[in-house]
Design an enzyme around this catalytic site. Structure first.
Site, PDB file in Angstrom:
ATOM      1  CE  LYS A   1      -4.045  -1.996  -0.059  1.00 30.55           C
ATOM      2  NZ  LYS A   1      -4.970  -2.191   1.051  1.00 30.55           N
ATOM      3  NE  ARG A  35      -7.042  -9.183  -0.875  1.00 25.65           N
ATOM      4  CZ  ARG A  35      -6.684  -8.402  -1.886  1.00 25.65           C
ATOM      5  NH1 ARG A  35      -5.820  -7.414  -1.685  1.00 25.65           N
ATOM      6  NH2 ARG A  35      -7.174  -8.592  -3.098  1.00 25.65           N
TER       7      ARG A  35
END
Length: 257
Positions: free
Chosen positions: A202, A238
């Site tokens: 991210k 994840r």
């Protein structure tokens, strides 16, 4: 949870797995590397992304699901039509970033199928979610939202023990809010369901390291965030880089005893 994005525009790997053969090979490799489940998605939810039709989403994911049939797979979708086909091909979990708000038929489908379900928090929708994220207390508000959606799902007939919760790192949150969610993850785990954390690659990871224009974060930062989330009670991580995450989490678990 290994990530296989069958899209041309996902934030970190758009286009890499667009060809079914590449996506199938990636999924099988991730399972060999230690992933417990492969999350297949055919619609990007990166900031600024636009929705695609169910037909286009199915065109992308069906060959991949067929190639991974018999293996542990989740379908990353908010559409009942896509989920129905995926479940028919053996998908075990529906990973819905809208938390059953995007398609009125999805809750009934999941309930009838007996599939697992992941409910994620997102402020706004992908096209605009990063414009001006605003909260009085991001952790309390995310936990309150997830608690309400959990009650909704159970009322729709989905077994509570088949539901996991995702605070939605990067989905309508600032850099500081993303880290606050992991720092105080106990507020979310207190809801009593397994918690999914997807901090892998991210942009917040790149920005906290000094690049204000970063669109992704490095592997080293992804691993650090994953271990921090694990230590604070996350059940499912994840990740895009499965082997490295499995190794890091194995060591973290050994240290924790």
């Amino acid at each position: 949870m290994g990530v296989v994005n069958v899209t041309p525009d996902s934030f970190s790997d758009g286009g890499k797995h667009l060809e079914p053969s590449a996506a199938i090979a990636a999924g099988r490799r991730m399972l060999d590397e230690g992933a417990a489940i492969i999350d297949v998605g055919g619609e990007s939810t990166r900031p600024g992304s636009t929705r695609v039709s169910a037909a286009e989403e199915l065109r992308r994911v069906l060959p991949v699901l067929e190639g991974l049939e018999g293996m542990p797979v989740s379908i990353d979708t908010a559409k009942a039509e896509v989920a129905r086909h995926a479940l028919g091909l053996g998908a075990e979990l529906v990973n819905d970033v809208t938390a059953l708000r995007g398609d009125a038929d999805l809750a009934e489908l999941v309930a009838e199928s007996g599939a697992y379900l992941c409910l994620m928090h997102m402020q706004g929708e992908p096209r605009t979610m990063q414009a001006q994220p605003s909260y009085d207390d991001v952790v309390v508000e995310v936990a309150s939202f997830l608690e309400e959606r959990l009650r909704f799902a159970v009322a729709a007939g989905i077994a509570e023990e088949r539901i996991c919760l995702d605070p939605g790192i990067g989905f309508g949150k600032t850099v500081e809010q993303n880290f606050e969610l992991v720092r105080r993850l106990d507020v979310v785990t207190a809801l009593g369901r397994p918690v999914v954390v997807g901090f892998s690659r991210k942009s917040s990871l790149g920005r906290i390291l000094g690049d204000p224009a970063a669109t992704t974060g490095p592997l080293s930062a992804s691993l650090a965030a994953a271990v921090a989330a694990y230590e604070r009670g996350a059940t499912i991580i994840r990740a895009h880089d499965v082997r490295e995450h499995v190794e890091a989490l194995t060591v973290a678990a050994a240290v924790a005893g």
